[in-house]
Structures are given as structure tokens and as C-alpha cells.
Design a protein around this motif. Sequence first.
Motif, PDB file in Angstrom:
ATOM      1  N   ILE A  75       0.863  -1.181   0.000  1.00 25.06           N
ATOM      2  CA  ILE A  75       0.000   0.000   0.000  1.00 25.06           C
ATOM      3  C   ILE A  75       0.900   1.231   0.000  1.00 25.06           C
ATOM      4  O   ILE A  75       1.862   1.299   0.771  1.00 25.06           O
ATOM      5  CB  ILE A  75      -0.878   0.019   1.279  1.00 25.06           C
ATOM      6  N   ASP A  76       0.574   2.209  -0.840  1.00 24.78           N
ATOM      7  CA  ASP A  76       1.325   3.462  -0.814  1.00 24.78           C
ATOM      8  C   ASP A  76       0.368   4.625  -0.516  1.00 24.78           C
ATOM      9  O   ASP A  76      -0.843   4.441  -0.393  1.00 24.78           O
ATOM     10  CB  ASP A  76       2.106   3.689  -2.111  1.00 24.78           C
ATOM     11  N   LEU A  88      -3.277   4.094   7.997  1.00 26.89           N
ATOM     12  CA  LEU A  88      -3.041   2.672   7.779  1.00 26.89           C
ATOM     13  C   LEU A  88      -2.632   2.075   9.116  1.00 26.89           C
ATOM     14  O   LEU A  88      -1.740   2.597   9.796  1.00 26.89           O
ATOM     15  CB  LEU A  88      -1.921   2.446   6.759  1.00 26.89           C
ATOM     16  N   VAL A  89      -3.293   1.009   9.521  1.00 30.40           N
ATOM     17  CA  VAL A  89      -2.935   0.255  10.725  1.00 30.40           C
ATOM     18  C   VAL A  89      -2.302  -1.047  10.270  1.00 30.40           C
ATOM     19  O   VAL A  89      -2.820  -1.728   9.379  1.00 30.40           O
ATOM     20  CB  VAL A  89      -4.185  -0.015  11.598  1.00 30.40           C
ATOM     21  N   HIS A  90      -1.182  -1.385  10.889  1.00 34.27           N
ATOM     22  CA  HIS A  90      -0.457  -2.596  10.496  1.00 34.27           C
ATOM     23  C   HIS A  90       0.293  -3.125  11.700  1.00 34.27           C
ATOM     24  O   HIS A  90       0.507  -2.416  12.677  1.00 34.27           O
ATOM     25  CB  HIS A  90       0.533  -2.261   9.370  1.00 34.27           C
ATOM     26  N   GLY A  91       0.705  -4.388  11.614  1.00 26.75           N
ATOM     27  CA  GLY A  91       1.596  -4.958  12.620  1.00 26.75           C
ATOM     28  C   GLY A  91       2.957  -4.295  12.517  1.00 26.75           C
ATOM     29  O   GLY A  91       3.264  -3.611  11.526  1.00 26.75           O
ATOM     30  N   ASP A  92       3.790  -4.508  13.521  1.00 25.90           N
ATOM     31  CA  ASP A  92       5.085  -3.838  13.549  1.00 25.90           C
ATOM     32  C   ASP A  92       6.084  -4.388  12.529  1.00 25.90           C
ATOM     33  O   ASP A  92       7.237  -3.960  12.480  1.00 25.90           O
ATOM     34  CB  ASP A  92       5.677  -3.826  14.963  1.00 25.90           C
ATOM     35  N   ASP A  93       5.630  -5.302  11.680  1.00 33.22           N
ATOM     36  CA  ASP A  93       6.460  -5.807  10.576  1.00 33.22           C
ATOM     37  C   ASP A  93       6.184  -5.051   9.272  1.00 33.22           C
ATOM     38  O   ASP A  93       6.582  -5.469   8.196  1.00 33.22           O
ATOM     39  CB  ASP A  93       6.218  -7.299  10.366  1.00 33.22           C
ATOM     40  N   ILE A  98       4.546   4.230   3.800  1.00 38.41           N
ATOM     41  CA  ILE A  98       3.561   5.208   4.263  1.00 38.41           C
ATOM     42  C   ILE A  98       4.237   6.155   5.251  1.00 38.41           C
ATOM     43  O   ILE A  98       4.955   5.701   6.154  1.00 38.41           O
ATOM     44  CB  ILE A  98       2.375   4.484   4.955  1.00 38.41           C
ATOM     45  N   PRO A  99       4.008   7.452   5.124  1.00 40.28           N
ATOM     46  CA  PRO A  99       4.593   8.398   6.086  1.00 40.28           C
ATOM     47  C   PRO A  99       4.092   8.125   7.505  1.00 40.28           C
ATOM     48  O   PRO A  99       2.941   7.715   7.702  1.00 40.28           O
ATOM     49  CB  PRO A  99       4.130   9.769   5.607  1.00 40.28           C
ATOM     50  N   SER A 100       4.944   8.362   8.468  1.00 41.17           N
ATOM     51  CA  SER A 100       4.639   8.030   9.860  1.00 41.17           C
ATOM     52  C   SER A 100       3.377   8.715  10.385  1.00 41.17           C
ATOM     53  O   SER A 100       2.686   8.156  11.239  1.00 41.17           O
ATOM     54  CB  SER A 100       5.827   8.363  10.765  1.00 41.17           C
ATOM     55  N   GLU A 101       3.045   9.891   9.868  1.00 39.90           N
ATOM     56  CA  GLU A 101       1.849  10.584  10.359  1.00 39.90           C
ATOM     57  C   GLU A 101       0.549   9.925   9.893  1.00 39.90           C
ATOM     58  O   GLU A 101      -0.530  10.249  10.394  1.00 39.90           O
ATOM     59  CB  GLU A 101       1.859  12.075   9.977  1.00 39.90           C
ATOM     60  N   ARG A 102       0.638   8.983   8.951  1.00 43.63           N
ATOM     61  CA  ARG A 102      -0.560   8.271   8.470  1.00 43.63           C
ATOM     62  C   ARG A 102      -0.473   6.779   8.777  1.00 43.63           C
ATOM     63  O   ARG A 102      -1.196   5.974   8.196  1.00 43.63           O
ATOM     64  CB  ARG A 102      -0.735   8.487   6.964  1.00 43.63           C
ATOM     65  N   LEU A 103       0.400   6.410   9.700  1.00 44.83           N
ATOM     66  CA  LEU A 103       0.662   5.008   9.993  1.00 44.83           C
ATOM     67  C   LEU A 103       0.579   4.754  11.496  1.00 44.83           C
ATOM     68  O   LEU A 103       1.157   5.489  12.289  1.00 44.83           O
ATOM     69  CB  LEU A 103       2.061   4.648   9.480  1.00 44.83           C
ATOM     70  N   VAL A 104      -0.168   3.723  11.872  1.00 46.59           N
ATOM     71  CA  VAL A 104      -0.242   3.280  13.266  1.00 46.59           C
ATOM     72  C   VAL A 104       0.202   1.825  13.291  1.00 46.59           C
ATOM     73  O   VAL A 104      -0.382   0.979  12.603  1.00 46.59           O
ATOM     74  CB  VAL A 104      -1.673   3.407  13.836  1.00 46.59           C
TER      75      VAL A 104
END
Length: 123
Positions: A75-76, A88-93, A98-104
Motif C-alpha cells: 500500500i502506498d 493505515l494500521v499494520h503490525g510492527d512488521d 507510508i509516512p509516519s503521520e498516516r501510519l499506526v
Amino acid sequence: MKRILVDMSLTRVHHGHIRLLQKASLLGHVIVALSTDDEILKAKGFLPVLSFEQRKEIALAIRYVEEVIECKWLIDETYLDTHNIDLLVHGDDNVNPIPSERLVLFPRTNGISSSLLKNSDGN
């Protein structure tokens, strides 16, 4: 309400997936970006036992999931923008660019993964 994307292949559904979706639901409206069969073949080297439509039906049956959309393996930010996604929510892998401000990121559930399940049953 924020639109929260969780990208998955769901080749082997397990409690780690459910826990991630539950955490994502606390942030907003959960949309699953489900990898296509061809993308799974390219990324993992096998076709899933269940088709995209069957995996989509399973995802939609999970109470935390509001919507399922088709996606490529990665995903971009353009994908997020196209689908009006806030985070975007994802596991720590995570390897999605994705820029950090849009990533959990959340820690993965210990002792479980789709690959582990696949290797344990020989399929």
C-alpha cells in the motif's frame, strides 16, 4: 469518523488478525485492503486456498470490518488518497511506504502468523 485501513491477505485467518482489527476499530471505520490472489502468488509464491471473493466474505463477517477493498501487496500513499483513508494500521512488521503521520503500528501477536500456520499443516 476516520477511515482506517488494515491491509491483509487472510490466507489463514487467526486471532492475531482479529486482535489487529479490534484495535483498528477503536480508531474509526475499518476498511480491509485485501490482497488479490495474483498478488499473493507474486509475494508468497502460492495461490490461496480460498479465492478473493471467499476471503472477502470472511472479512466482511468480522464485526470490526465495515468494508473490504481490493489491493496490491504493498500500500502506498496514493492508494490511501484514492480511497480517502486517514490512517493505515499494520503490525510492527510493516513494509508499506507510508509516512509516519498516516501510519499506526501495533505489536504482532506472539506465536502466531499465517506463515507459521501454513508451515505447520504442510499446505
